[in-house]
Design an enzyme around this catalytic site. Structure first.
Site, PDB file in Angstrom:
ATOM      1  N   PHE A 153      13.908  84.838  38.013  1.00 50.60           N
ATOM      2  CA  PHE A 153      13.498  86.188  37.651  1.00 50.60           C
ATOM      3  C   PHE A 153      14.462  86.882  36.706  1.00 50.60           C
ATOM      4  O   PHE A 153      14.086  87.826  36.015  1.00 50.60           O
ATOM      5  CB  PHE A 153      13.332  87.053  38.916  1.00 50.60           C
ATOM      6  CG  PHE A 153      14.633  87.432  39.593  1.00 50.60           C
ATOM      7  CD1 PHE A 153      15.408  88.485  39.125  1.00 50.60           C
ATOM      8  CD2 PHE A 153      15.079  86.724  40.702  1.00 50.60           C
ATOM      9  CE1 PHE A 153      16.604  88.832  39.749  1.00 50.60           C
ATOM     10  CE2 PHE A 153      16.275  87.057  41.325  1.00 50.60           C
ATOM     11  CZ  PHE A 153      17.038  88.113  40.844  1.00 50.60           C
ATOM     12  N   LYS A 177       6.298  77.317  35.345  1.00 54.77           N
ATOM     13  CA  LYS A 177       6.116  78.113  36.560  1.00 54.77           C
ATOM     14  C   LYS A 177       7.233  79.166  36.555  1.00 54.77           C
ATOM     15  O   LYS A 177       8.331  78.922  37.007  1.00 54.77           O
ATOM     16  CB  LYS A 177       6.210  77.235  37.805  1.00 54.77           C
ATOM     17  CG  LYS A 177       5.422  77.775  39.027  1.00 54.77           C
ATOM     18  CD  LYS A 177       5.797  79.173  39.498  1.00 54.77           C
ATOM     19  CE  LYS A 177       7.124  79.182  40.218  1.00 54.77           C
ATOM     20  NZ  LYS A 177       7.449  80.580  40.740  1.00 54.77           N
ATOM     21  N   GLU A 180       7.545  84.700  40.073  1.00 53.42           N
ATOM     22  CA  GLU A 180       6.420  85.569  40.411  1.00 53.42           C
ATOM     23  C   GLU A 180       6.813  87.049  40.437  1.00 53.42           C
ATOM     24  O   GLU A 180       5.953  87.926  40.519  1.00 53.42           O
ATOM     25  CB  GLU A 180       5.836  85.163  41.772  1.00 53.42           C
ATOM     26  CG  GLU A 180       6.725  85.428  42.976  1.00 53.42           C
ATOM     27  CD  GLU A 180       7.785  84.363  43.213  1.00 53.42           C
ATOM     28  OE1 GLU A 180       8.415  84.394  44.282  1.00 53.42           O
ATOM     29  OE2 GLU A 180       7.989  83.496  42.317  1.00 53.42           O
ATOM     30  N   SER A 230      18.910  79.211  42.258  1.00 56.53           N
ATOM     31  CA  SER A 230      19.988  79.147  43.234  1.00 56.53           C
ATOM     32  C   SER A 230      20.314  77.702  43.586  1.00 56.53           C
ATOM     33  O   SER A 230      19.489  76.796  43.414  1.00 56.53           O
ATOM     34  CB  SER A 230      19.601  79.906  44.505  1.00 56.53           C
ATOM     35  OG  SER A 230      18.558  79.223  45.187  1.00 56.53           O
ATOM     36  N   CYS A 285      23.598  84.336  36.276  1.00 55.56           N
ATOM     37  CA  CYS A 285      24.331  83.181  36.799  1.00 55.56           C
ATOM     38  C   CYS A 285      25.661  83.004  36.086  1.00 55.56           C
ATOM     39  O   CYS A 285      26.520  82.257  36.554  1.00 55.56           O
ATOM     40  CB  CYS A 285      23.498  81.911  36.693  1.00 55.56           C
ATOM     41  SG  CYS A 285      23.247  81.328  35.001  1.00 55.56           S
ATOM     42  N   GLU A 386      27.172  83.560  46.456  1.00 51.80           N
ATOM     43  CA  GLU A 386      26.712  84.119  45.184  1.00 51.80           C
ATOM     44  C   GLU A 386      25.908  85.370  45.509  1.00 51.80           C
ATOM     45  O   GLU A 386      24.791  85.293  46.034  1.00 51.80           O
ATOM     46  CB  GLU A 386      25.850  83.122  44.414  1.00 51.80           C
ATOM     47  CG  GLU A 386      25.398  83.664  43.069  1.00 51.80           C
ATOM     48  CD  GLU A 386      24.466  82.722  42.317  1.00 51.80           C
ATOM     49  OE1 GLU A 386      24.483  82.760  41.073  1.00 51.80           O
ATOM     50  OE2 GLU A 386      23.732  81.961  42.968  1.00 51.80           O
TER      51      GLU A 386
END
Length: 503
Positions: A153, A177, A180, A230, A285, A386
């Site tokens: 995201f 993909k 969402e 992740s 990240c 994280e």
């Protein structure tokens, strides 16, 4: 299906397609907390339809000329450039990041489109003549087929563009993909690709959750999977897709450290720490989430970071005066806050606590302020995990060696930085630190498009980094061809059961 909000459907075969699963998920405006959109969640049948479309398109796209592919990508690049603001507005509306940051995301994605436009050079093969009498050997690279990308995201435009431009330039077809949580940017990109002349089925988008992901991982017609997210999910992606015979690059999480030596320019280091820790609300990240201060500089450095952090203006991403926006969801905001509220009990000194922030007129938004934790022990959750939010930990060490040992003990190895004026120390750091991307007086060392992005240890699963030369190699496979054309004057060679002679 509700009718009072916008609906985002799938993109299959060059057009929007309603999902057959009947399942939808909410998309919120992080600045207000209001549900603005519903997104179709793909089931097995939806994913199968997208893969079938990509497989059918590959029959002609995989053998199309490089000239045709790059011509389309040049047109796409022009359209992408012309629509920067529109894409950035979609990102801000669904992710929450400020408009300037969203524009920066599109710009970094454009770098990889530029690289794909010049893919002809990277796909050149090799030829060796006369390796034996009248025998030539050539090496070529060919596409894989249908490949998939599963993206996070935090960069709904940039990370997909780390994948699909190179994939389709190499002759593959693509199924994306996206997250969402912010699906609209990917649909805008699909429309621009179609407008640029990309044949139907070469690029497809299916939205959804774990059901869609798992189907892509097991689908027999998907040859390779790229992932950014992740570490636990990266490990699952790598294990599952590999078990199903697929090539995998899975980029995981991070806990990026910044080592500040006593000779560093502390104003520059403080500016860098604040920018790298709190930009995009820490949802990167490559964010710096741990500053390791060496020796006597810690007190002054923490004071400078605190002074700068207190002046950051937080507000809606579409407000030009905002420097940082909200977090993506209320649940994520609450999780990030828990690291700060529990920090003191774990031995941290809470210098700034941003958990009580409220933004007037947007009280239901997913807000959190900037938090700064000092004297953080390595046992604290705020250090080990994280966080993916605007929380910066400061750890104190006495020596360079102690700092490097602390950093190398982390299970993550994504990015890292050192701030110093000492060239010898910087050179030593580059060689001794166990991370895939290193910055010297650069806090977020994200490589330019023609170098590859990727970490070490639990930050990467698979053999290939993303984009750059590694990206081209990931989306192609090598083939070696040995050729002998007999000369008209040759006598019959006869049968020889030994090894072929090369002299």
């Amino acid at each position: 299906m509700t009718t009072d909000v916008k609906t985002v459907n799938h993109w299959i075969g060059g057009k929007t397609v309603e999902g057959v699963s009947g399942n939808y998920g909410p998309v919120t405006d992080p600045a207000t907390g209001a549900v603005t959109t519903q997104v179709a969640f793909a089931g097995v049948d939806d994913v199968d339809a997208a893969v079938a479309s990509a497989k059918a398109a590959y029959a002609t796209w995989g053998t199309s000329s490089l000239a045709k592919r790059t011509a389309i990508l040049f047109k796409f690049r022009a359209l992408l450039d012309a629509n920067r603001d529109a894409i950035a507005e979609l990102i801000t509306a669904e992710h929450g990041k400020v408009h300037s940051d969203a524009l920066g995301e599109v710009a970094r994605g454009l770098e990889i489109v530029d690289l794909a436009c010049g893919i002809t050079v990277q796909l050149k093969g090799e030829l060796s003549t006369e390796v034996a009498s009248r025998v030539d050997v050539s090496s070529i690279r060919q596409p894989l087929g249908v490949v998939a990308g599963i993206t996070p995201f935090n960069f709904p435009a940039m990370v997909p563009m780390w994948m699909f431009p190179l994939a389709i330039a190499c002759g593959n077809t693509f199924v994306l993909k996206p997250s969402e949580k912010d699906p609209s940017a990917s649909m805008k990109i699909a429309e621009l690709l179609s407008e640029a002349g990309l044949p139907d089925g070469v690029f497809n988008v299916v939205h959804g959750d774990k059901a869609a992901v798992d189907r892509l991982l097991e689908h027999p017609d998907v040859s390779a999977v790229s992932f950014v997210g992740s570490t636990p999910i990266a490990r699952h992606i790598h294990t599952t897709a590999s078990a199903n015979g697929k090539r995998v690059q899975a980029l995981g999480g991070a806990k990026n450290h910044m080592l500040v030596l006593p000779d560093a320019d502390l104003d520059a280091a403080a500016d860098a720490a604040v920018s790298a820790a709190y930009g995009s609300a820490g949802e990167r990240c490559m964010a710096i989430s741990a500053v390791v201060a060496v020796g006597s500089v810690a007190d002054e450095l923490v004071a400078k970071i605190k002074d700068r952090a207190e002046k950051i203006k937080i507000g809606p991403g579409n407000d030009p005066t905002s420097e940082m926006g909200p977090l993506i969801t209320a649940a994520h905001r609450d999780k990030v806050a828990s690291y700060v509220t529990g920090a003191a009990a774990e031995g941290c000194e809470v210098v700034l606590d941003g958990t009580g922030l409220r933004v007037e007129g947007h009280e239901d938004g997913h807000w959190i302020g900037l938090s700064l934790l000092d004297r953080v022990p390595t046992t604290a959750k705020a250090y080990r995990d994280e966080i993916f939010g605007p929380v910066l930990c400061v750890l104190r060490v006495d020596t360079y060696e102690e700092g490097v040992a602390l950093m190398n003990a982390s299970p993550f190895g994504n990015g890292t930085a050192i701030f110093t004026r000492d060239g010898g120390a910087a050179r030593r750091f580059q060689l001794e630190i166990e991370a895939g991307m290193v910055g010297v007086n650069v806090p977020i060392p994200v490589p330019v498009g023609y170098h590859s992005f990727g970490g070490w240890k639990d930050s990467l699963f698979g053999d290939h980094h993303i984009y750059g030369n590694d990206g081209t190699h990931f989306y192609t496979r090598g083939k070696v061809v040995t050729t002998r054309w007999p000369d008209p004057s040759d006598a019959p060679a006869g049968v020889d059961l030994g090894f072929p002679r090369n002299h």
